[in-house]
Scaffold this active site. Structure first.
Site, PDB file in Angstrom:
ATOM      1  N   CYS A  85      37.306  38.170  44.319  1.00  0.00           N
ATOM      2  CA  CYS A  85      37.038  37.087  43.364  1.00  0.00           C
ATOM      3  C   CYS A  85      38.062  35.957  43.445  1.00  0.00           C
ATOM      4  CB  CYS A  85      36.979  37.639  41.943  1.00  0.00           C
ATOM      5  SG  CYS A  85      38.349  38.730  41.558  1.00  0.00           S
ATOM      6  N   SER A 138      31.240  59.550  32.019  1.00  0.00           N
ATOM      7  CA  SER A 138      30.081  58.913  31.365  1.00  0.00           C
ATOM      8  C   SER A 138      28.778  59.647  31.660  1.00  0.00           C
ATOM      9  CB  SER A 138      29.932  57.469  31.874  1.00  0.00           C
ATOM     10  OG  SER A 138      31.119  56.759  31.713  1.00  0.00           O
ATOM     11  N   VAL A 168      32.395  44.736  35.623  1.00  0.00           N
ATOM     12  CA  VAL A 168      31.431  44.131  36.559  1.00  0.00           C
ATOM     13  C   VAL A 168      30.049  44.737  36.326  1.00  0.00           C
ATOM     14  CG1 VAL A 168      30.865  43.732  38.986  1.00  0.00           C
ATOM     15  CG2 VAL A 168      33.244  43.632  38.243  1.00  0.00           C
ATOM     16  N   HIS A 202      38.908  32.245  37.340  1.00  0.00           N
ATOM     17  CA  HIS A 202      40.070  32.177  38.225  1.00  0.00           C
ATOM     18  C   HIS A 202      40.257  30.728  38.695  1.00  0.00           C
ATOM     19  CE1 HIS A 202      40.249  36.415  38.121  1.00  0.00           C
ATOM     20  NE2 HIS A 202      39.903  36.722  39.347  1.00  0.00           N
ATOM     21  N   LYS A 237      44.307  40.211  50.491  1.00  0.00           N
ATOM     22  CA  LYS A 237      42.851  39.982  50.508  1.00  0.00           C
ATOM     23  C   LYS A 237      42.539  38.492  50.564  1.00  0.00           C
ATOM     24  CE  LYS A 237      42.000  43.995  47.606  1.00  0.00           C
ATOM     25  NZ  LYS A 237      41.827  44.392  46.223  1.00  0.00           N
ATOM     26  N   SER A 296      40.076  39.503  32.964  1.00  0.00           N
ATOM     27  CA  SER A 296      38.897  40.339  33.215  1.00  0.00           C
ATOM     28  C   SER A 296      38.815  40.771  34.672  1.00  0.00           C
ATOM     29  CB  SER A 296      37.617  39.603  32.813  1.00  0.00           C
ATOM     30  OG  SER A 296      37.477  38.438  33.587  1.00  0.00           O
ATOM     31  N   THR A 300      33.929  36.971  36.978  1.00  0.00           N
ATOM     32  CA  THR A 300      33.001  38.105  36.836  1.00  0.00           C
ATOM     33  C   THR A 300      31.558  37.691  37.112  1.00  0.00           C
ATOM     34  OG1 THR A 300      32.772  37.805  34.453  1.00  0.00           O
ATOM     35  CG2 THR A 300      34.452  39.376  35.197  1.00  0.00           C
ATOM     36  N   ARG A 325      48.548  36.545  37.569  1.00  0.00           N
ATOM     37  CA  ARG A 325      47.639  36.911  36.468  1.00  0.00           C
ATOM     38  C   ARG A 325      48.062  36.108  35.230  1.00  0.00           C
ATOM     39  NH1 ARG A 325      43.217  39.357  37.458  1.00  0.00           N
ATOM     40  NH2 ARG A 325      44.100  41.266  38.306  1.00  0.00           N
TER      41      ARG A 325
HETATM   42  P1  NAP Z   1      36.252  48.736  35.588  1.00  0.00           P
HETATM   43  O1  NAP Z   1      35.953  47.918  34.402  1.00  0.00           O
HETATM   44  O2  NAP Z   1      37.503  49.554  35.584  1.00  0.00           O
HETATM   45  O3  NAP Z   1      34.995  49.704  35.862  1.00  0.00           O
HETATM   46  C1  NAP Z   1      35.078  50.728  36.826  1.00  0.00           C
HETATM   47  C2  NAP Z   1      33.746  51.440  36.981  1.00  0.00           C
HETATM   48  O4  NAP Z   1      33.919  52.472  37.964  1.00  0.00           O
HETATM   49  C3  NAP Z   1      33.249  52.123  35.701  1.00  0.00           C
HETATM   50  O5  NAP Z   1      31.852  52.133  35.670  1.00  0.00           O
HETATM   51  C4  NAP Z   1      33.773  53.539  35.887  1.00  0.00           C
HETATM   52  O6  NAP Z   1      33.007  54.524  35.187  1.00  0.00           O
HETATM   53  C5  NAP Z   1      33.587  53.727  37.372  1.00  0.00           C
HETATM   54  N1  NAP Z   1      34.481  54.770  37.860  1.00  0.00           N
HETATM   55  C6  NAP Z   1      35.819  54.890  37.665  1.00  0.00           C
HETATM   56  N2  NAP Z   1      36.273  56.042  38.223  1.00  0.00           N
HETATM   57  C7  NAP Z   1      35.196  56.632  38.775  1.00  0.00           C
HETATM   58  C8  NAP Z   1      34.997  57.855  39.469  1.00  0.00           C
HETATM   59  N3  NAP Z   1      35.998  58.694  39.721  1.00  0.00           N
HETATM   60  N4  NAP Z   1      33.741  58.165  39.889  1.00  0.00           N
HETATM   61  C9  NAP Z   1      32.710  57.320  39.654  1.00  0.00           C
HETATM   62  N5  NAP Z   1      32.824  56.161  38.982  1.00  0.00           N
HETATM   63  C10 NAP Z   1      34.065  55.822  38.556  1.00  0.00           C
HETATM   64  O7  NAP Z   1      36.351  47.861  36.918  1.00  0.00           O
HETATM   65  P2  NAP Z   1      35.584  46.471  37.256  1.00  0.00           P
HETATM   66  O8  NAP Z   1      36.451  45.323  36.939  1.00  0.00           O
HETATM   67  O9  NAP Z   1      34.228  46.529  36.712  1.00  0.00           O
HETATM   68  O10 NAP Z   1      35.561  46.534  38.851  1.00  0.00           O
HETATM   69  C11 NAP Z   1      34.610  47.298  39.560  1.00  0.00           C
HETATM   70  C12 NAP Z   1      34.764  47.007  41.048  1.00  0.00           C
HETATM   71  O11 NAP Z   1      34.502  45.617  41.289  1.00  0.00           O
HETATM   72  C13 NAP Z   1      36.179  47.267  41.567  1.00  0.00           C
HETATM   73  O12 NAP Z   1      36.091  47.750  42.878  1.00  0.00           O
HETATM   74  C14 NAP Z   1      36.821  45.886  41.542  1.00  0.00           C
HETATM   75  O13 NAP Z   1      37.865  45.767  42.464  1.00  0.00           O
HETATM   76  C15 NAP Z   1      35.639  45.002  41.907  1.00  0.00           C
HETATM   77  N6  NAP Z   1      35.705  43.604  41.431  1.00  0.00           N
HETATM   78  C16 NAP Z   1      36.019  43.301  40.142  1.00  0.00           C
HETATM   79  C17 NAP Z   1      36.018  41.956  39.730  1.00  0.00           C
HETATM   80  C18 NAP Z   1      36.350  41.535  38.331  1.00  0.00           C
HETATM   81  O14 NAP Z   1      36.408  40.313  38.087  1.00  0.00           O
HETATM   82  N7  NAP Z   1      36.545  42.438  37.380  1.00  0.00           N
HETATM   83  C19 NAP Z   1      35.701  40.955  40.652  1.00  0.00           C
HETATM   84  C20 NAP Z   1      35.348  41.301  41.964  1.00  0.00           C
HETATM   85  C21 NAP Z   1      35.355  42.624  42.333  1.00  0.00           C
HETATM   86  P3  NAP Z   1      33.466  55.111  33.742  1.00  0.00           P
HETATM   87  O15 NAP Z   1      33.167  54.052  32.729  1.00  0.00           O
HETATM   88  O16 NAP Z   1      32.626  56.317  33.595  1.00  0.00           O
HETATM   89  O17 NAP Z   1      34.943  55.399  33.845  1.00  0.00           O
END
Ligand code: NAP
Length: 362
Positions: free
Chosen positions: A159, A40, A15, A254, A216, A190, A341, A247
């Site tokens: 989403c 990171s 995201v 979606h 949700k 994704s 996304t 999934r």
């Molecule tokens: P992701 O690809 O797993 O990315 C997670 C992010 O969180 C990365 O920047 C990661 O940093 C960071 N992170 C993980 N552990 C952490 C920690 N301990 N402290 C600080 N930062 C941390 O997940 P995503 O799909 O982008 O989803 C992000 C959020 O959006 C989630 O809450 C998810 O539920 C929500 N969301 C996702 C979607 C979707 O379609 N993907 C849609 C709606 C909502 P590093 O790279 O440094 O590990």
């Protein structure tokens, strides 16, 4: 006008990368701060994402060289930042909830994609075409929490429900009250972030379970359709929703198969199509940069919508609907699709921020 300086928490994830990509040429907002986990932190953005950049465009030049900050490190936060998008996925939702409110308490509004604050009654959960009026809960939130410096938390919903909420709301708003809805979602890979579901689990397969998703997708619509009361948003109670979330091996987009029963008046096919076709709301009236011109696009072909062909409609911000037909058990059924996304995550977050800016919340 000078662009508003913003930050992205969780900028290295799926995201977060979408925020970075979608904000490249945004007319109002400019990314000056990127933050992620301690893994990171201290690296340049390009170094932090080099093995996991998922976007089909190169990393924008302006962001490449930004130093990634630990989301917990407020000393290194760029003082120019006026608000942050939160796309972080901390191991514990309570930690995310608290951290988002620490940003708010420091006077930095947060527009979040995380589920951590969605159930909190004084936090607006916005789909701007549906419940833009819920921004009025922000002063209640600030009062409840003693925030006097302009900070607040606003969230966008899960989403999974983006594709069906707007078409259902359009019908409700036109006076056709909905009694029951049964939905089966077919959700893209994704949606699970990066690296997400292992390929050996998902290729040539469908997984009929996504942890926490059905709750949700059944509960969040009730808050979205709710009204503001004294303490916050009171859920709408007059609709029953049952979902099955699966999934599927699709990268983005979606899809939902939706069966609807109305309370008394049942619209005709012509009425439904006209309601969807004519549907516009405040984001369109305000001409917000990320607002789709046509929020609901109906496609008449019997084999649409399809993720690969329809997810990018109106830059991924429109909901595409098709296969409207009579239901032998309920009244009507249809298939809807939205880009998870974009509309379901970063694009939806940007539209929320545009609405909040237009309403002068920052
Ligand atoms: P992701 O690809 O797993 O990315 C997670 C992010 O969180 C990365 O920047 C990661 O940093 C960071 N992170 C993980 N552990 C952490 C920690 N301990 N402290 C600080 N930062 C941390 O997940 P995503 O799909 O982008 O989803 C992000 C959020 O959006 C989630 O809450 C998810 O539920 C929500 N969301 C996702 C979607 C979707 O379609 N993907 C849609 C709606 C909502 P590093 O790279 O440094 O590990």
């Amino acid at each position: 006008m000078d662009k508003i300086k913003i930050g992205v928490l969780g900028a290295t994830g799926v995201v977060g990368q979408n925020y970075v990509r979608l904000l490249i040429n945004h007319p109002w907002f400019e990314i000056v701060d990127v933050a992620a986990s301690p893994r990171s932190a201290g690296k340049t953005y390009i170094e932090a994402v080099k093995k996991k950049w998922q976007m089909i465009v190169p990393i924008p030049e302006k962001v490449k060289s930004l130093l990634v900050r630990d989301v917990q490190d407020f000393n290194s936060l760029n003082p120019e930042v006026s608000f942050v998008f939160s796309a972080m996925d901390l191991p514990n939702k309570d930690d995310t909830r608290k951290l988002e409110f620490i940003y708010a308490s420091k006077g930095i509004p947060v527009v979040s994609n995380s589920s951590a604050n969605r159930r909190i009654v004084d936090v607006p959960m916005l789909i701007p075409e549906i419940n833009h009026k819920h921004v009025d809960v922000i002063p209640i939130q600030q009062k409840n929490r003693g925030i006097e410096n302009g900070g607040f938390v606003a969230v966008k919903p899960n989403c999974s429900l983006q594709s069906y909420m707007t078409p259902l709301y359009a019908l409700e708003q036109a006076g056709y009250k909905i009694d029951k809805v049964i939905i089966t979602t077919l959700q893209a890979t994704s949606g699970a972030g990066y690296p997400g579901v292992p390929s050996l689990d998902l290729v040539d397969n469908i997984i009929p379970y996504i942890s926490g998703e059905e709750a949700k997708s059944e509960e969040e619509p009730l808050k979205i359709l709710g009204k503001i009361g004294e303490k916050g948003i009171e859920n709408y109670k007059d609709i029953q929703i049952s979902t099955t979330c699966t999934r599927v091996p699709v990268v983005d987009g979606h899809t939902a198969s939706v069966n609807v029963k109305f309370k008394d008046k049942v619209p005709t096919r012509e009425e439904i199509l006209k309601i969807w076709n004519d549907f516009k709301s405040l984001p369109q009236e305000l001409n917000l940069p990320f607002a789709p011109k046509q929020p609901i696009i109906y496609i008449d072909n019997e084999d649409r919508p399809q993720p690969r062909k329809d997810r990018d409609n109106d830059k991924g911000m429109a909901v595409t609907v098709g296969r409207l037909r009579k239901d032998n058990v309920f009244d009507w059924k249809f298939v809807s699709l939205s880009h998870n996304t974009i509309r379901g995550a970063a694009g939806g977050g940007i539209l929320n921020a545009e609405l909040l800016k237009a309403k002068e919340f920052f």
